[in-house]
Structure formats: C-alpha cells, structure tokens
Scaffold this active site. Structure first.
Site, PDB file in Angstrom:
ATOM      1  N   ARG A   1      27.944  74.677  56.876  1.00 25.12           N
ATOM      2  CA  ARG A   1      27.239  73.407  56.721  1.00 25.12           C
ATOM      3  C   ARG A   1      28.178  72.215  56.673  1.00 25.12           C
ATOM      4  NH1 ARG A   1      26.962  70.754  52.194  1.00 25.12           N
ATOM      5  NH2 ARG A   1      27.673  72.575  51.021  1.00 25.12           N
TER       6      ARG A   1
ATOM      7  N   ARG B   1      13.762  94.721  31.217  1.00 23.23           N
ATOM      8  CA  ARG B   1      14.489  94.559  32.478  1.00 23.23           C
ATOM      9  C   ARG B   1      14.135  93.231  33.148  1.00 23.23           C
ATOM     10  NH1 ARG B   1      13.090 100.223  32.385  1.00 23.23           N
ATOM     11  NH2 ARG B   1      11.142  99.791  33.487  1.00 23.23           N
TER      12      ARG B   1
ATOM     13  N   CYS C   1      24.267  77.558  44.190  1.00 22.36           N
ATOM     14  CA  CYS C   1      25.123  78.614  44.746  1.00 22.36           C
ATOM     15  C   CYS C   1      25.053  79.856  43.862  1.00 22.36           C
ATOM     16  CB  CYS C   1      26.560  78.121  44.864  1.00 22.36           C
ATOM     17  SG  CYS C   1      26.769  76.772  46.025  1.00 22.36           S
TER      18      CYS C   1
ATOM     19  N   SER D   1      26.313  81.973  47.586  1.00 16.99           N
ATOM     20  CA  SER D   1      27.381  81.331  48.347  1.00 16.99           C
ATOM     21  C   SER D   1      28.573  81.153  47.429  1.00 16.99           C
ATOM     22  CB  SER D   1      26.905  79.968  48.873  1.00 16.99           C
ATOM     23  OG  SER D   1      27.949  79.290  49.548  1.00 16.99           O
ATOM     24  N   ALA D   2      29.714  81.694  47.831  1.00 15.17           N
ATOM     25  CA  ALA D   2      30.866  81.753  46.929  1.00 15.17           C
ATOM     26  C   ALA D   2      32.114  81.198  47.602  1.00 15.17           C
ATOM     27  CB  ALA D   2      31.104  83.194  46.481  1.00 15.17           C
TER      28      ALA D   2
ATOM     29  N   ASN E   1      33.279  79.748  38.281  1.00 12.80           N
ATOM     30  CA  ASN E   1      32.054  80.496  37.998  1.00 12.80           C
ATOM     31  C   ASN E   1      32.318  81.694  37.094  1.00 12.80           C
ATOM     32  OD1 ASN E   1      31.354  79.992  41.474  1.00 12.80           O
ATOM     33  ND2 ASN E   1      30.585  78.740  39.789  1.00 12.80           N
TER      34      ASN E   1
ATOM     35  N   HIS F   1      33.388  83.486  50.830  1.00 15.03           N
ATOM     36  CA  HIS F   1      34.160  82.854  51.896  1.00 15.03           C
ATOM     37  C   HIS F   1      35.374  82.082  51.393  1.00 15.03           C
ATOM     38  CE1 HIS F   1      30.791  80.158  50.729  1.00 15.03           C
ATOM     39  NE2 HIS F   1      31.725  79.238  50.713  1.00 15.03           N
TER      40      HIS F   1
ATOM     41  N   TYR G   1      37.470  78.805  52.772  1.00 12.97           N
ATOM     42  CA  TYR G   1      37.496  77.727  53.759  1.00 12.97           C
ATOM     43  C   TYR G   1      38.827  77.745  54.503  1.00 12.97           C
ATOM     44  CZ  TYR G   1      33.156  75.729  52.038  1.00 12.97           C
ATOM     45  OH  TYR G   1      31.839  75.536  51.706  1.00 12.97           O
TER      46      TYR G   1
ATOM     47  N   ALA H   1      34.941  71.115  50.018  1.00 14.74           N
ATOM     48  CA  ALA H   1      34.088  70.924  51.193  1.00 14.74           C
ATOM     49  C   ALA H   1      32.716  70.466  50.722  1.00 14.74           C
ATOM     50  CB  ALA H   1      33.982  72.220  51.986  1.00 14.74           C
TER      51      ALA H   1
END
EC number: 2.1.1.45
Length: 264
Positions: free
Chosen positions: A21, A126, A146, A167-168, A177, A207, A209, A263
C-alpha cells in the site's frame, strides 16, 4: 530474543518480494508464530534499543479508549502523528474498539472490562477475546488495525495471551508489539490474581520493507543479551488505574538504536 531473530532470518531467506500500500515494497512470508515465556524475562529486544516510553504510553492510551494523539504528544510520544487528522484524531482505532465497540442498538461494549471479568469468574471460557477488527467500522479508522485481536487462556494459575497480527512490519513495528502485549499480559495477570504465562505472537503477512534490509542485516550481526525484567507496582489492582510511574524495566542492556523510516 532468538525467536525474533529467527523470524528476521526466515523472511530474508524465504521471503517473496511484493508490492504494498505504501509503495515502498517488501519481502514477506505468510504465517509465523513466536512464543515468549515471561518467566524467562521481559521480551524487550536487546539487539537494538527500544523506546520503552512510547510503548508504555501507547498502551495506556489504548486502555483509556482514547483515539486522539494529544495525550501521546503531551507525553513526548509521536509515533501516531503521521496518521492523525488536523485535529489529532485517528478515528475508531484500537482504543475505541477495545473500550467502546458499538452495538446495533446504539450501545457500547467495553471489551477490556469484559475480559477482566471473564478471567476472574469464567477462566475456562474459550471466548475471552478482544478484537479491534470491526469490519463495519473500518472506513472510520485512519489506519485499520494491524494487531487485530487477542485471546486470553487460563491454566494452572497462569494467564497467557495470544495475539493475531494481520500485518507485521518486522523491523519497526513487531518489537513494539511484542513488548506492548507482553506488558498488557503482565498487567492483566496482576489485576486478576494470576501469574503471567506465555505471550504467543501469531503473524499473518510478516514483512520487511525494502528500505530496512541493511538495518535488519546489522541487527542479525549482533549477539542477543540477557532479557530485562519488568517490575510493576503491586498495589495497582484495576487495569485502568495504571500510570507510567508504575512500570520499571530493570537490567535492560541493549545494543544501540538502529534508525529506520516508517512506511506510511
């Protein structure tokens, strides 16, 4: 933190180059899991120095249900500035969903309070889940979550937490995190009368960058050091009563900071 360094190495070795993105470009893998036993120390990265002040104030900000950067800026934290509008607001992001998830009848659900209550009174459930991924509200978020949702698990007097992160950003985001959710686990364990167990971190698109590759290689060249310990004020018994002064990271001896561009 071998778990984290193994992740960096895996993405460098197996990662597929993809667009993204932001237009920066990444190499990524899909699906990875790390486990941290908090008995072995607080998982604060030692192969580069982390800005713990930002991590703590961001978590307190989430728990307040706040979505305006003013609170962060007042405490010298600027990590959300790029996504804020001209008034400082970020829309219905993490804090809003954690504390004020909207219901169809015009009400709200305080997911954090419900999680505390369930851990205390229905620990075998649970369904002790907190979600920030509200499909009907994504268009009202300046940045969709994310780290999307997390689940608590109670066994043998220990509280564990598993996070799913869709998304990491491995170099910049993931170390924050890990420390943030490990801290949340310790806080929740304290206010529910349990011991902190394992933090399990499950990643979707993991990911690096392309403009962080050299920084990652530098980090992999460094030898990990012993993990620090996080001391929390034992007198705090309500999850919403914690303040910055209630936390002390001891014996933290990291390698120097490694800069990298966010980013957006």
């Amino acid at each position: 933190m071998k778990q984290y360094l193994d992740l960096l190495d895996r993405v460098l070795t197996e990662g597929i180059e993809k667009g993204d993105r932001t237009g920066t470009g990444t190499i990524s893998v899909f699906g990875h899991q790390m486990r941290f036993n908090l008995d072995e120390g607080f998982p604060c990265l030692t192969t580069k120095k982390l800005h713990l002040k930002s991590i703590i104030y961001e978590l307190l900000w989430f728990l307040k249900g706040d979505t305006n950067v003013k609170y962060l800026q007042d405490h010298g934290v600027r990590i959300w500035n790029e996504w804020a509008d001209e008034t400082g607001d970020l829309g219905h992001i993490y804090g809003y969903q954690w504390r004020s998830w909207p219901t169809y009848d015009g009400g709200f659900i305080d997911q954090i309070s419900e999680a505390v209550d369930a851990i205390k009174h229905n620990p075998d459930s649970r369904r002790i889940i907190v979600s920030a991924w509200n499909v009907g509200d994504l268009d009202h978020m300046n940045l969709p979550p994310c780290h999307a949702f997390f689940q608590f698990y109670v066994a043998n007097g220990r509280l564990s937490l598993q996070l799913y992160q869709r998304s990491a950003d491995i170099f910049l985001g993931v170390p924050f995190n890990i420390a943030s959710y490990a801290l949340l686990l310790q806080m929740m364990a304290q206010v529910t009368g349990l011991q902190a167990g394992d933090f399990i971190h499950t990643l979707g698109d993991a990911h690096i960058y392309l403009n962080h590759l050299e920084q990652v290689k530098l980090q992999l060249s460094r030898e990990p050091r012993p993990l620090p310990q996080m001391k929390i004020n034992p007198d705090v018994k309500n999850i919403f009563d914690f303040q910055f002064k209630d936390f002390e990271l001891v014996n933290y001896d990291p390698h120097p900071h490694i800069a990298g561009k966010v980013a957006v």
